[in-house]
Enzyme design. Structure first.
Site, PDB file in Angstrom:
ATOM      1  CG  HIS A  76      -0.443  -0.026   2.542  1.00 45.66           C
ATOM      2  ND1 HIS A  76       0.024   1.113   3.183  1.00 45.66           N
ATOM      3  CD2 HIS A  76      -0.291  -1.034   3.433  1.00 45.66           C
ATOM      4  CE1 HIS A  76       0.427   0.799   4.403  1.00 45.66           C
ATOM      5  NE2 HIS A  76       0.257  -0.498   4.578  1.00 45.66           N
ATOM      6  CG  ASP A  78      -2.196   4.368   3.034  1.00 43.38           C
ATOM      7  OD1 ASP A  78      -1.955   3.286   2.467  1.00 43.38           O
ATOM      8  OD2 ASP A  78      -3.006   4.449   3.995  1.00 43.38           O
ATOM      9  CG  ASP A 115       2.789  -0.283   8.213  1.00 39.58           C
ATOM     10  OD1 ASP A 115       2.379  -0.787   7.155  1.00 39.58           O
ATOM     11  OD2 ASP A 115       2.055  -0.066   9.201  1.00 39.58           O
ATOM     12  CD  GLU A 145      -3.282  -1.238   5.352  1.00 38.76           C
ATOM     13  OE1 GLU A 145      -3.483  -2.294   5.983  1.00 38.76           O
ATOM     14  OE2 GLU A 145      -2.675  -0.254   5.850  1.00 38.76           O
ATOM     15  CD  GLU A 146      -1.318   1.789   7.764  1.00 43.27           C
ATOM     16  OE1 GLU A 146      -2.129   1.338   8.584  1.00 43.27           O
ATOM     17  OE2 GLU A 146      -0.172   1.329   7.633  1.00 43.27           O
ATOM     18  CG  ASP A 169       1.119  -4.052   5.313  1.00 39.97           C
ATOM     19  OD1 ASP A 169       2.065  -3.394   5.772  1.00 39.97           O
ATOM     20  OD2 ASP A 169      -0.072  -3.736   5.470  1.00 39.97           O
ATOM     21  CG  HIS A 457       0.053   2.033  12.937  1.00 37.22           C
ATOM     22  ND1 HIS A 457      -1.234   1.530  12.948  1.00 37.22           N
ATOM     23  CD2 HIS A 457       0.576   1.671  11.734  1.00 37.22           C
ATOM     24  CE1 HIS A 457      -1.470   0.886  11.815  1.00 37.22           C
ATOM     25  NE2 HIS A 457      -0.386   0.958  11.074  1.00 37.22           N
TER      26      HIS A 457
END
Length: 486
Positions: A76, A78, A115, A145-146, A169, A457
């Protein structure tokens, strides 16, 4: 960031350096997408941008491998935008300040975007290569995605031509993922009624800070403090005995990140100010004892502020604190089938005070639909008790493990041949996009691999350099071993 391009494998790290220079928080991937499209076209590659914004880039097989099954390498575009409170950073404009610290790549006060930037970099490096052997190849780069898996939801049947999908991922070297949790977003909305603040009151800001935070799936079992829950606990316990009145409360920024900080503006009668300060000090001591292993640097602070003109009325405050304190959070149940893996969890991720309401955002994850649905019903019941509107949205399915997966066996055997040890076959308590891909592509064989990424994150995110090399070596070896298409 010139350090990055000198790391091995250079083709991958050179791409990651380019990606770090282009802002790409969720819902702001357009600049990166255009950069990749322009590059792909300059290389004579077929590139498609679908109606959702996903990119599909095709590269023909290398000589002698035209008869192999087609492979889709997926990542992904983003990244999660999280920064420390003292870091000034605009994720829509500023590049990521990545740097090398021993065997780790980190960022300066922000999330790194390893990530899923490392996986994306590996896919683009393979597209750019002239000496990597592979069969018919597609690279699928999804958007958003996030923040909701918008790209995965929007992927249509018939776009991809491959037989096998390798998701990049995952975040632990030596583990092969063949299943993942599904999830659903939940929101509480409480109407906000205000009243005038007493003129003889004193106002303070209560702040929970210093927590590690992290990925609400991967890190949820580690027992880290949730700033929203910790603040709500104090307010619920002391609202009556100290006569606290809320004027504002905020916490967290993403429903899929364990909140590291939360704040509340409160008023209290002048003769209760000393008791409040003592309660704050005592509570910090309690938290440091409780979180001595998981979150030793937790800080609970009190600072005076100007007296606000208004505060929440009693009914609003009572309902809000009841919701926040009673709401489940963290691990709900561990899996019986996969030892050591969380089955069902909830993250109370964001609290926002608006002009006329207060909104609380949660993310529920579960390996089984019944576990997810059970937590949803609990939140619905809590909403009824507190007279709050509860809504559920963005539900996405889990990825059911397939013990007969051919590509899983190839990755497992290849790993063992290279490193002379068994990899761990895992199911991850996070929302990989594979579960959504299975709907339009039910027969596609899928697996997920990746390097070791710690604290995704959160601004502590870091990726291990050695494991990036191992991941790259494994990926290239797997591409060589893809079987002939029947």
């Amino acid at each position: 960031m010139s350090q990055l391009s000198q790391l091995a494998p250079q083709p991958l790290w050179q791409w990651f350096e380019k990606i770090c220079a282009i802002p790409r928080p969720s819902k702001h991937e357009a600049a990166l997408s255009q950069f990749i499209q322009d590059w792909a076209k300059s290389r004579g590659l077929t590139v498609i941008e679908d109606a959702t914004g996903n990119l599909i880039i095709r590269k023909p097989a290398t000589a002698g491998m035209e008869d192999r099954k087609g492979v889709v390498i997926q990542a992904h575009m983003d990244m999660v935008p999280q920064a420390n409170a003292d870091k000034v950073h605009d994720f829509t404009k500023d590049p990521i300040e990545a740097w090398v610290d021993g065997d780790w790549v980190k960022a300066n006060g922000t999330t790194l975007g390893a990530d899923n930037g490392i996986g994306m970099s590996s896919a683009l490096a393979i597209l750019e290569s002239t000496d990597i052997a592979h069969g018919p190849l597609e690279v699928l780069l999804t958007i958003d995605e996030e923040a909701g898996m918008t790209g995965a939801f929007g992927l249509q049947a018939g776009v991809l031509q491959g037989d096998i999908l390798i998701n990049t991922d995952s975040e632990q070297e030596g583990e092969i993922y063949m299943g993942c949790a599904g999830g659903v977003d939940a929101s509480f909305t409480l109407p906000l009624v205000k009243q005038a603040t007493a003129s003889n009151a004193q106002a303070f800001t209560l702040t929970i800070s210093g927590l590690k935070g992290g990925h609400s799936g991967v890190n949820i079992h580690l027992g880290r403090g949730n700033a929203n829950k910790l603040l709500a606990r104090f307010l619920f316990d002391h609202a009556d005995d100290l006569g606290l009145a809320l004027s504002n409360i905020t916490g967290g920024s993403l429903r899929n990140a364990i909140p590291r900080e939360a704040q509340a503006t409160i008023t209290v009668a002048a003769d209760k100010a000393d008791a409040l300060a003592l309660a704050v000090s005592d509570y910090q001591a309690v938290l440091r004892q409780e979180l001595a292993v998981a979150d030793a640097d937790v800080k609970f602070s009190l600072s005076p502020v100007a007296l606000p003109a208004e505060q929440f009325d009693a009914a609003t405050q009572t309902q809000l604190l009841a919701v926040l304190h009673a709401c489940p959070n963290g691990v709900i149940r561990m899996s019986d089938e996969v030892v050591g893996v969380t089955e069902t969890s909830l993250n109370l991720g964001v609290i926002t005070t608006n002009s006329d309401n207060i909104v609380v955002l949660c993310l529920i994850r579960s390996l089984i639909d019944s576990g997810r649905d059970n937590v949803c019903s609990q939140l619905a019941a809590l909403g009824k008790l507190a007279k709050a509107e509860v809504k559920f949205s963005g539900a996405y399915p889990g990825w059911k493990p397939d013990n007969n997966s051919e590509v899983m066996a190839i990755v497992r055997d290849t790993y063992q041949d290279i490193y002379h040890k068994e990899p761990v076959i895992m199911v991850i308590h996070a929302g990989l996009e594979c579960g959504l891909f299975k709907e339009p592509y039910p027969t596609m064989d899928m697996v997920s691999i990746g390097p070791t990424i710690r604290y995704p994150h959160s601004p502590d995110e870091q990726v291990n350099i050695t494991t990036v090399g191992q991941y790259w070596e494994l990926l290239l070896a797997v591409l060589k071993r893809i079987p002939v298409k029947a």
